[in-house]
Design a protein around this motif. Structure first.
Motif, PDB file in Angstrom:
ATOM      1  N   PRO A 138       1.995  18.744  12.525  1.00 22.52           N
ATOM      2  CA  PRO A 138       1.336  18.362  11.263  1.00 22.52           C
ATOM      3  C   PRO A 138       1.622  16.897  10.903  1.00 22.52           C
ATOM      4  O   PRO A 138       2.684  16.354  11.226  1.00 22.52           O
ATOM      5  N   VAL A 139       0.657  16.287  10.247  1.00 22.17           N
ATOM      6  CA  VAL A 139       0.839  14.931   9.720  1.00 22.17           C
ATOM      7  C   VAL A 139       0.454  14.951   8.243  1.00 22.17           C
ATOM      8  O   VAL A 139      -0.211  15.872   7.768  1.00 22.17           O
ATOM      9  N   ASN A 140       0.863  13.924   7.523  1.00 24.80           N
ATOM     10  CA  ASN A 140       0.580  13.831   6.096  1.00 24.80           C
ATOM     11  C   ASN A 140      -0.192  12.548   5.826  1.00 24.80           C
ATOM     12  O   ASN A 140       0.392  11.463   5.762  1.00 24.80           O
ATOM     13  N   VAL A 141      -1.522  12.675   5.714  1.00 26.64           N
ATOM     14  CA  VAL A 141      -2.366  11.534   5.366  1.00 26.64           C
ATOM     15  C   VAL A 141      -2.550  11.551   3.849  1.00 26.64           C
ATOM     16  O   VAL A 141      -3.064  12.515   3.287  1.00 26.64           O
ATOM     17  N   ILE A 142      -2.098  10.489   3.186  1.00 22.44           N
ATOM     18  CA  ILE A 142      -2.041  10.461   1.724  1.00 22.44           C
ATOM     19  C   ILE A 142      -3.421  10.162   1.136  1.00 22.44           C
ATOM     20  O   ILE A 142      -3.993   9.094   1.388  1.00 22.44           O
ATOM     21  N   PRO A 143      -3.990  11.069   0.360  1.00 23.35           N
ATOM     22  CA  PRO A 143      -5.294  10.812  -0.266  1.00 23.35           C
ATOM     23  C   PRO A 143      -5.150   9.926  -1.495  1.00 23.35           C
ATOM     24  O   PRO A 143      -4.162  10.003  -2.218  1.00 23.35           O
ATOM     25  N   THR A 144      -6.122   9.077  -1.731  1.00 17.51           N
ATOM     26  CA  THR A 144      -6.160   8.263  -2.944  1.00 17.51           C
ATOM     27  C   THR A 144      -7.610   7.987  -3.291  1.00 17.51           C
ATOM     28  O   THR A 144      -8.441   7.773  -2.406  1.00 17.51           O
ATOM     29  N   ALA A 193       0.834  -1.209   0.000  1.00 20.13           N
ATOM     30  CA  ALA A 193       0.000   0.000   0.000  1.00 20.13           C
ATOM     31  C   ALA A 193       0.865   1.255   0.000  1.00 20.13           C
ATOM     32  O   ALA A 193       0.556   2.240  -0.681  1.00 20.13           O
ATOM     33  N   LEU A 194       1.965   1.221   0.744  1.00 21.91           N
ATOM     34  CA  LEU A 194       2.889   2.359   0.727  1.00 21.91           C
ATOM     35  C   LEU A 194       3.550   2.504  -0.639  1.00 21.91           C
ATOM     36  O   LEU A 194       3.663   3.609  -1.179  1.00 21.91           O
ATOM     37  N   PHE A 195       4.009   1.380  -1.207  1.00 26.14           N
ATOM     38  CA  PHE A 195       4.602   1.416  -2.543  1.00 26.14           C
ATOM     39  C   PHE A 195       3.619   2.031  -3.546  1.00 26.14           C
ATOM     40  O   PHE A 195       3.995   2.842  -4.397  1.00 26.14           O
ATOM     41  N   GLY A 196       2.358   1.623  -3.443  1.00 25.53           N
ATOM     42  CA  GLY A 196       1.339   2.117  -4.365  1.00 25.53           C
ATOM     43  C   GLY A 196       1.069   3.600  -4.221  1.00 25.53           C
ATOM     44  O   GLY A 196       0.500   4.215  -5.132  1.00 25.53           O
ATOM     45  N   SER A 197       1.465   4.177  -3.085  1.00 24.27           N
ATOM     46  CA  SER A 197       1.292   5.610  -2.848  1.00 24.27           C
ATOM     47  C   SER A 197       2.588   6.389  -3.046  1.00 24.27           C
ATOM     48  O   SER A 197       2.629   7.600  -2.799  1.00 24.27           O
ATOM     49  N   GLY A 198       3.660   5.685  -3.438  1.00 24.68           N
ATOM     50  CA  GLY A 198       4.914   6.351  -3.734  1.00 24.68           C
ATOM     51  C   GLY A 198       5.852   6.499  -2.560  1.00 24.68           C
ATOM     52  O   GLY A 198       6.763   7.335  -2.600  1.00 24.68           O
ATOM     53  N   PHE A 199       5.678   5.686  -1.502  1.00 25.52           N
ATOM     54  CA  PHE A 199       6.525   5.777  -0.316  1.00 25.52           C
ATOM     55  C   PHE A 199       7.079   4.402   0.050  1.00 25.52           C
ATOM     56  O   PHE A 199       6.510   3.363  -0.318  1.00 25.52           O
ATOM     57  N   THR A 200       8.185   4.407   0.795  1.00 20.53           N
ATOM     58  CA  THR A 200       8.732   3.161   1.335  1.00 20.53           C
ATOM     59  C   THR A 200       8.788   3.178   2.862  1.00 20.53           C
ATOM     60  O   THR A 200       9.044   2.152   3.474  1.00 20.53           O
ATOM     61  N   THR A 201       8.546   4.346   3.454  1.00 20.51           N
ATOM     62  CA  THR A 201       8.527   4.477   4.907  1.00 20.51           C
ATOM     63  C   THR A 201       7.273   5.237   5.316  1.00 20.51           C
ATOM     64  O   THR A 201       6.943   6.267   4.721  1.00 20.51           O
ATOM     65  N   GLY A 202       6.571   4.724   6.310  1.00 21.47           N
ATOM     66  CA  GLY A 202       5.365   5.387   6.776  1.00 21.47           C
ATOM     67  C   GLY A 202       4.478   4.425   7.540  1.00 21.47           C
ATOM     68  O   GLY A 202       4.919   3.361   7.986  1.00 21.47           O
ATOM     69  N   ILE A 203       3.219   4.795   7.682  1.00 21.52           N
ATOM     70  CA  ILE A 203       2.234   3.981   8.395  1.00 21.52           C
ATOM     71  C   ILE A 203       1.152   3.542   7.414  1.00 21.52           C
ATOM     72  O   ILE A 203       0.572   4.370   6.712  1.00 21.52           O
ATOM     73  N   SER A 204       0.889   2.239   7.366  1.00 26.30           N
ATOM     74  CA  SER A 204      -0.222   1.715   6.577  1.00 26.30           C
ATOM     75  C   SER A 204      -1.408   1.467   7.503  1.00 26.30           C
ATOM     76  O   SER A 204      -1.253   0.825   8.538  1.00 26.30           O
ATOM     77  N   VAL A 205      -2.552   1.969   7.100  1.00 28.24           N
ATOM     78  CA  VAL A 205      -3.773   1.789   7.874  1.00 28.24           C
ATOM     79  C   VAL A 205      -4.763   1.023   7.000  1.00 28.24           C
ATOM     80  O   VAL A 205      -5.385   1.589   6.094  1.00 28.24           O
TER      81      VAL A 205
END
Length: 370
Positions: A322-328, A141-153
């Motif tokens: 601030p936090v960054n919640v990735i929209p999709t 899910a992170l890869f699909g959003s363009g990241f390799t580090t973060g939190i998957s919910v």
């Protein structure tokens, strides 16, 4: 290890399964993870000939079939039926021979090594696949959003799971569960209808699913304007019912379960924002700031309108930064998309296990690669 044909990407889910090719930007097929057998068998499988139905074909015949759901809370609980589902993907959905293509298979973050080995056995011995890679949905899910580090919910049908990921690796010891998922949303709406005297008979399941998918929303701060509150739903028979309370309160279950559940609230239910903060606090202190910079929501319930804005607001109120919640727009398929992205990466192919390697080294190479 060169792949001459595009990799098959399969994202297992408790409710839906997604499948397609790594060269595509969307799954070829999305269908219910269900297998049905005739009710007249009454468990005496194998004694008389019968037809097995998979996916939407099985669900459409619910009155005459016993349905089995082989994935429960992210874990495969019925391997024979799961093999039938995978077989169905190749021959009915993708029209591709399994022996021709390597496979990327997603799994729940908490999947055991024993289950990963069993996946290898099924794909190599029953389906004759040439190579397999098993990756957690949270990482994909992170890869699909363009990241390799973060939190998957992951907001799924029967599981809401929070999993930190660092540099493409799952931090499994920091996993958290909220014990509120899509299934609890469905039950809440069902009990609300029952309390109001709304009886829908055989239409009930379809109506519940429609209301949950298309009417439930999340407000930015737990309040809503009167003109935006009213929601009406038209039943298949043309009758209109009010679903205003259900639409508002169902989404609030994730953030304020005590408000919605009241006396039914159990000690293992955690608001989603608190579960995320707890999960991050379990990580090493130097990693924690990076986790808040990429929070990715995925799964069927991740499509709720307003979810990401509310999540960001609640988290910022707790941690005061601030936090960054990735929209999709495709939260339901972002894990599959991450699998397609990963399968196309040049350095990823060394993480596959070939059939010959598994035959030679067995469980050891599965532990090393997965």
């Amino acid at each position: 290890m060169p792949f001459t044909k595009p990799v098959v990407v399969i994202d297992n889910g408790s409710y839906n399964i997604k499948a397609g090719f790594a060269c595509d930007n969307h799954p070829v097929s999305i269908f219910r993870t269900a297998v049905g057998r005739p009710k007249f068998l009454k468990g005496t499988y194998g004694r008389t000939p019968y037809e097995v139905y998979v996916g939407e074909d099985a669900v459409a015949r619910v009155d005459e079939l016993d349905l089995n759901y082989p994935v429960v809370k992210g874990r495969i609980t019925h391997w024979d039926d799961m093999e039938r589902v995978w077989h169905h993907i190749y021959y009915r959905e993708l029209k591709a021979a399994p022996e021709d293509r390597a496979v990327l298979l997603s799994c729940a973050p908490a999947t055991t090594m024993k289950d990963k080995v069993k996946c290898c056995e099924v794909f190599y011995e029953a389906l004759n696949a040439p190579a397999l890679c098993v990756k957690p949905q949270s990482v994909l899910a992170l890869f699909g959003s363009g990241f390799t580090t973060g939190i998957s919910v992951g907001l799924g049908h029967d599981l809401t799971e929070i999993n930190p990921v660092y540099a493409g690796g799952s931090i499994s010891y920091a996993n958290m569960l909220t014990n509120i998922a899509g299934n609890e949303i469905t039950n809440f709406i069902k009990h609300s209808f029952r309390r109001r005297g709304i009886r829908l008979g055989k239409q009930l399941d379809d109506v519940l699913e429609d209301v949950k998918r298309n009417y439930v929303y999340v407000t930015e701060n737990g309040a809503v304007k009167k003109q935006d509150y009213k929601k009406s739903f038209t039943l298949p028979d043309g009758k209109t019912i009010d679903v205003s309370d259900e639409s508002l309160m169902a989404g609030e279950m994730y953030f304020q379960p005590e408000l919605v559940l009241g006396k039914k609230l159990t000690s293992d239910v955690i608001p989603i924002q608190e579960a995320i903060v707890t999960s991050i606090l379990k990580c090493d202190s130097e990693l924690q700031p990076e986790m808040y910079d990429a929070i990715v929501t995925y799964g069927g319930m991740g499509t709720m309108p307003g979810l990401n804005k509310r999540l960001a607001r609640e988290l910022e109120a707790i941690i005061n930064r601030p936090v960054n919640v990735i929209p999709t727009s495709e939260a339901y398929a972002v894990a599959w998309l991450g699998g397609a992205v990963f399968a196309g990466m040049a350095g990823a192919k060394r993480l596959w296990v070939t059939k010959k390697q598994f035959e030679d080294q067995g469980e050891r190479i599965v532990k090393n690669r997965f």
